[in-house]
Scaffold this motif. Structure first.
Motif, PDB file in Angstrom:
ATOM      1  N   ALA A 242       0.827  -1.205   0.000  1.00 23.35           N
ATOM      2  CA  ALA A 242       0.000   0.000   0.000  1.00 23.35           C
ATOM      3  C   ALA A 242       0.861   1.254   0.000  1.00 23.35           C
ATOM      4  N   GLU A 243       1.942   1.226   0.744  1.00 22.42           N
ATOM      5  CA  GLU A 243       2.843   2.380   0.784  1.00 22.42           C
ATOM      6  C   GLU A 243       3.461   2.624  -0.584  1.00 22.42           C
ATOM      7  N   ASN A 244       3.914   1.556  -1.243  1.00 17.74           N
ATOM      8  CA  ASN A 244       4.499   1.697  -2.582  1.00 17.74           C
ATOM      9  C   ASN A 244       3.475   2.229  -3.574  1.00 17.74           C
ATOM     10  N   PHE A 245       2.241   1.726  -3.483  1.00 20.57           N
ATOM     11  CA  PHE A 245       1.173   2.166  -4.374  1.00 20.57           C
ATOM     12  C   PHE A 245       0.873   3.639  -4.151  1.00 20.57           C
ATOM     13  N   SER A 246       0.656   4.039  -2.910  1.00 18.39           N
ATOM     14  CA  SER A 246       0.308   5.427  -2.596  1.00 18.39           C
ATOM     15  C   SER A 246       1.399   6.399  -3.021  1.00 18.39           C
ATOM     16  N   ASN A 247       2.649   5.978  -2.872  1.00 15.85           N
ATOM     17  CA  ASN A 247       3.765   6.854  -3.225  1.00 15.85           C
ATOM     18  C   ASN A 247       3.861   7.104  -4.733  1.00 15.85           C
ATOM     19  N   LYS A 248       3.240   6.238  -5.536  1.00 16.34           N
ATOM     20  CA  LYS A 248       3.253   6.425  -6.992  1.00 16.34           C
ATOM     21  C   LYS A 248       2.054   7.221  -7.494  1.00 16.34           C
ATOM     22  N   MET A 249       1.050   7.403  -6.653  1.00 14.11           N
ATOM     23  CA  MET A 249      -0.169   8.081  -7.068  1.00 14.11           C
ATOM     24  C   MET A 249       0.076   9.571  -7.299  1.00 14.11           C
ATOM     25  N   GLN A 250      -0.429  10.086  -8.416  1.00 20.13           N
ATOM     26  CA  GLN A 250      -0.342  11.517  -8.705  1.00 20.13           C
ATOM     27  C   GLN A 250      -1.613  11.989  -9.406  1.00 20.13           C
ATOM     28  N   ASP A 251      -2.069  13.161  -9.046  1.00 20.13           N
ATOM     29  CA  ASP A 251      -3.131  13.796  -9.815  1.00 20.13           C
ATOM     30  C   ASP A 251      -2.575  14.156 -11.181  1.00 20.13           C
ATOM     31  N   ILE A 252      -3.430  14.162 -12.203  1.00 20.32           N
ATOM     32  CA  ILE A 252      -2.976  14.450 -13.561  1.00 20.32           C
ATOM     33  C   ILE A 252      -2.268  15.799 -13.654  1.00 20.32           C
ATOM     34  N   SER A 253      -2.782  16.812 -12.959  1.00 18.37           N
ATOM     35  CA  SER A 253      -2.146  18.137 -13.009  1.00 18.37           C
ATOM     36  C   SER A 253      -0.792  18.120 -12.309  1.00 18.37           C
ATOM     37  N   GLU A 254      -0.704  17.362 -11.237  1.00 13.80           N
ATOM     38  CA  GLU A 254       0.545  17.230 -10.483  1.00 13.80           C
ATOM     39  C   GLU A 254       1.628  16.609 -11.370  1.00 13.80           C
ATOM     40  N   PHE A 255       1.262  15.565 -12.094  1.00 13.42           N
ATOM     41  CA  PHE A 255       2.207  14.869 -12.969  1.00 13.42           C
ATOM     42  C   PHE A 255       2.636  15.751 -14.130  1.00 13.42           C
ATOM     43  N   LEU A 256       1.669  16.376 -14.791  1.00 11.22           N
ATOM     44  CA  LEU A 256       1.984  17.199 -15.955  1.00 11.22           C
ATOM     45  C   LEU A 256       2.871  18.390 -15.593  1.00 11.22           C
ATOM     46  N   ALA A 257       2.598  18.997 -14.455  1.00  8.76           N
ATOM     47  CA  ALA A 257       3.407  20.144 -14.023  1.00  8.76           C
ATOM     48  C   ALA A 257       4.841  19.732 -13.730  1.00  8.76           C
ATOM     49  N   ALA A 258       5.020  18.502 -13.268  1.00 11.84           N
ATOM     50  CA  ALA A 258       6.362  18.028 -12.897  1.00 11.84           C
ATOM     51  C   ALA A 258       7.212  17.657 -14.108  1.00 11.84           C
ATOM     52  N   ILE A 259       6.576  17.195 -15.183  1.00 13.29           N
ATOM     53  CA  ILE A 259       7.356  16.734 -16.340  1.00 13.29           C
ATOM     54  C   ILE A 259       7.602  17.834 -17.372  1.00 13.29           C
ATOM     55  N   GLU A 260       7.044  19.018 -17.155  1.00 11.13           N
ATOM     56  CA  GLU A 260       7.200  20.113 -18.112  1.00 11.13           C
ATOM     57  C   GLU A 260       6.604  19.703 -19.461  1.00 11.13           C
ATOM     58  N   ILE A 261       5.329  19.890 -19.602  1.00 14.55           N
ATOM     59  CA  ILE A 261       4.596  19.399 -20.766  1.00 14.55           C
ATOM     60  C   ILE A 261       5.019  20.062 -22.070  1.00 14.55           C
ATOM     61  N   ILE A 262       4.764  19.356 -23.163  1.00 14.96           N
ATOM     62  CA  ILE A 262       4.971  19.913 -24.495  1.00 14.96           C
ATOM     63  C   ILE A 262       3.922  21.014 -24.709  1.00 14.96           C
ATOM     64  N   PRO A 263       4.312  22.206 -25.054  1.00 10.64           N
ATOM     65  CA  PRO A 263       3.345  23.305 -25.190  1.00 10.64           C
ATOM     66  C   PRO A 263       2.308  23.019 -26.277  1.00 10.64           C
ATOM     67  N   PRO A 264       1.027  23.143 -25.958  1.00  8.21           N
ATOM     68  CA  PRO A 264      -0.009  22.964 -26.990  1.00  8.21           C
ATOM     69  C   PRO A 264      -0.021  24.151 -27.941  1.00  8.21           C
ATOM     70  N   LYS A 265      -0.466  23.922 -29.163  1.00 12.07           N
ATOM     71  CA  LYS A 265      -0.483  24.991 -30.166  1.00 12.07           C
ATOM     72  C   LYS A 265      -1.873  25.574 -30.391  1.00 12.07           C
ATOM     73  N   GLY A 266      -2.905  24.809 -30.045  1.00  6.92           N
ATOM     74  CA  GLY A 266      -4.253  25.294 -30.252  1.00  6.92           C
ATOM     75  C   GLY A 266      -4.632  26.387 -29.261  1.00  6.92           C
ATOM     76  N   GLU A 267      -5.303  27.413 -29.738  1.00 11.94           N
ATOM     77  CA  GLU A 267      -5.681  28.539 -28.886  1.00 11.94           C
ATOM     78  C   GLU A 267      -7.082  28.353 -28.306  1.00 11.94           C
ATOM     79  N   ILE A 268      -7.237  28.762 -27.046  1.00 13.18           N
ATOM     80  CA  ILE A 268      -8.556  28.796 -26.419  1.00 13.18           C
ATOM     81  C   ILE A 268      -8.774  30.208 -25.878  1.00 13.18           C
ATOM     82  N   PRO A 269      -9.351  31.077 -26.672  1.00  9.30           N
ATOM     83  CA  PRO A 269      -9.542  32.477 -26.255  1.00  9.30           C
ATOM     84  C   PRO A 269     -10.752  32.618 -25.333  1.00  9.30           C
ATOM     85  N   LYS A 270     -10.634  32.065 -24.145  1.00  6.95           N
ATOM     86  CA  LYS A 270     -11.725  32.070 -23.180  1.00  6.95           C
ATOM     87  C   LYS A 270     -11.237  32.558 -21.812  1.00  6.95           C
ATOM     88  N   ARG A 271     -12.170  33.167 -21.076  1.00  3.05           N
ATOM     89  CA  ARG A 271     -11.896  33.551 -19.692  1.00  3.05           C
ATOM     90  C   ARG A 271     -12.222  32.343 -18.807  1.00  3.05           C
TER      91      ARG A 271
END
Length: 392
Positions: A242-271
């Motif tokens: 359980a400890e090993n499993f929990s230590n690998k768990m990450q929220d999607i935003s947590e993971f993406l922020a840590a790996i430095e994502i590839i910048p998307p090219k599509g624009e979303i002109p929204k507030r």
């Protein structure tokens, strides 16, 4: 902590005690505020388990608890069957008839639950999630993915978006078929023994895989999954697993922020304004990462939300068990959301998305509640807002 509680189960338990522990949102904001770092969520969940072990519930309560928590949420097949019926209920126009005739008002809490229900996606859509989804281009990571139970039935497109975003960022995505419900709702409602069995099944499902991380896109589920090590710490066979499993768990935003994502090219002109899911902010201490993900989208304007760290009133099934209090809390939240004049309210938890969307509809606001990863996926695929699908 668990063994101490078992030795000191108080009996008899008063109605006032029940009211106290069940009217709490379990939002865990007190954990963020506590200078001593007390894990109040664990204490509350164990207190509810004590109560359920020591009181005799009415027959109707026991029937519905057994049906929902022990028969339905623990079975993919039963969940599939129920949501297929819900899809037909909406598709065949039965929902329109029920709403127009006022039948929902006669159905009590079940009627209130129905009002929270979004448009159910086609049942076949969830079966497009593969056991292993290869990366686009060079493989940088091998990650597991937990699509969830209710999440996969109602927000299937968000799960598919999550997988697409991961593969676009060099991840091979493994989604084991033998995983099950995370047990979060069971823990919140004092059904600790079933939650422990579900935890073991999930640990077994992922243990044989060699993964860099295990990804979840539901904040409430993620908090529970990260706390399997606390749930099973007294289990000789599963404590270390359980400890090993929990230590690998990450929220999607947590993971993406840590790996430095590839910048998307599509624009979303929204507030876009961001509302913090309680179990992401207070339960997992994930705050800046979702904002970082949103800010990576070209032309997206991120508007800060006043009291974004306050609960929206969803809180698991709080909006069903405590509907009046839930609505009071939602009203305060909607006042601040309306003030942002945003086009989109982003939040990383299915219950929050449903609750906020309900508030948007109730107040007649020209907004939509969406998961941050859905927006990121649209940006990667360069899909303009006028072509977005209804189910997000």
């Amino acid at each position: 902590m668990g063994s101490a509680f078992k030795q000191q189960d108080p009996t008899p338990l008063t109605e006032e005690w029940e009211e106290y522990i069940y009217r709490c949102l379990d939002c865990r904001a007190c954990e963020t505020a506590c200078p001593s770092g007390v894990h109040f969520g664990e204490l509350l969940e164990e207190a509810r388990a004590i109560y359920e072990r020591n009181v005799h519930r009415p027959l109707s309560y026991r029937f519905w608890t057994n049906l929902v928590f022990k028969q339905i949420l623990t079975s993919k097949e039963r969940l599939d069957w129920i949501f297929e019926l819900m899809w037909l209920y909406q598709r065949l126009g039965i929902r329109w008839f029920v709403q127009k005739t006022g039948l929902l008002r006669l159905m009590g809490n079940i009627g209130k639950m129905e009002s929270l229900l979004p448009t159910i996606p086609h049942p076949k859509q969830k079966y497009t999630i593969r056991d292993v989804t290869p990366t686009e281009g060079e493989t940088r990571y091998r990650v597991g993915f937990i699509p969830g139970c209710i999440m996969n039935q109602v927000f299937t497109e968000t799960n598919l978006a999550t997988i697409r975003v991961l593969t676009a960022n060099g991840c091979e995505v493994v989604t084991p078929r033998d995983q099950t419900c995370c047990g979060a709702l069971h823990l919140h409602n004092g059904i600790r023994d079933v939650a422990a069995e579900l935890a073991k099944q999930n640990i077994d499902a992922f243990e044989k895989e060699n993964l860099d991380a295990i990804i979840i896109n539901s904040a409430g589920c993620g908090a529970t999954l990260k706390e399997y090590k606390a749930l099973l710490k007294s289990d000789a066979e599963y404590a270390k697993k359980a400890e090993n499993f929990s230590n690998k768990m990450q929220d999607i935003s947590e993971f993406l922020a840590a790996i430095e994502i590839i910048p998307p090219k599509g624009e979303i002109p929204k507030r876009v304004t961001y509302d913090e899911p309680c179990h992401l902010l207070h339960g997992q201490r994930v705050k800046s990462q979702p904002r970082k993900v949103l800010q990576a989208i070209p032309e997206l304007e991120l508007i800060e939300l006043s009291e974004s760290e306050w609960c929206c009133g969803s809180a698991g099934i709080y909006n069903i068990t405590q509907p009046e209090l839930s609505q009071e809390i939602l009203e305060r939240k909607m006042t601040h959301i309306a003030d942002t004049d945003a086009d989109i309210v982003a939040s990383g938890n299915p219950g929050c998305l449903l609750q906020i969307q309900l508030g948007i509809q109730k107040h007649g606001l020209d907004m939509k509640a969406m998961h941050p990863v859905t927006l990121l996926d649209y940006a990667y695929r360069n899909i303009p807002p006028n072509e977005w699908v209804e189910n997000n």
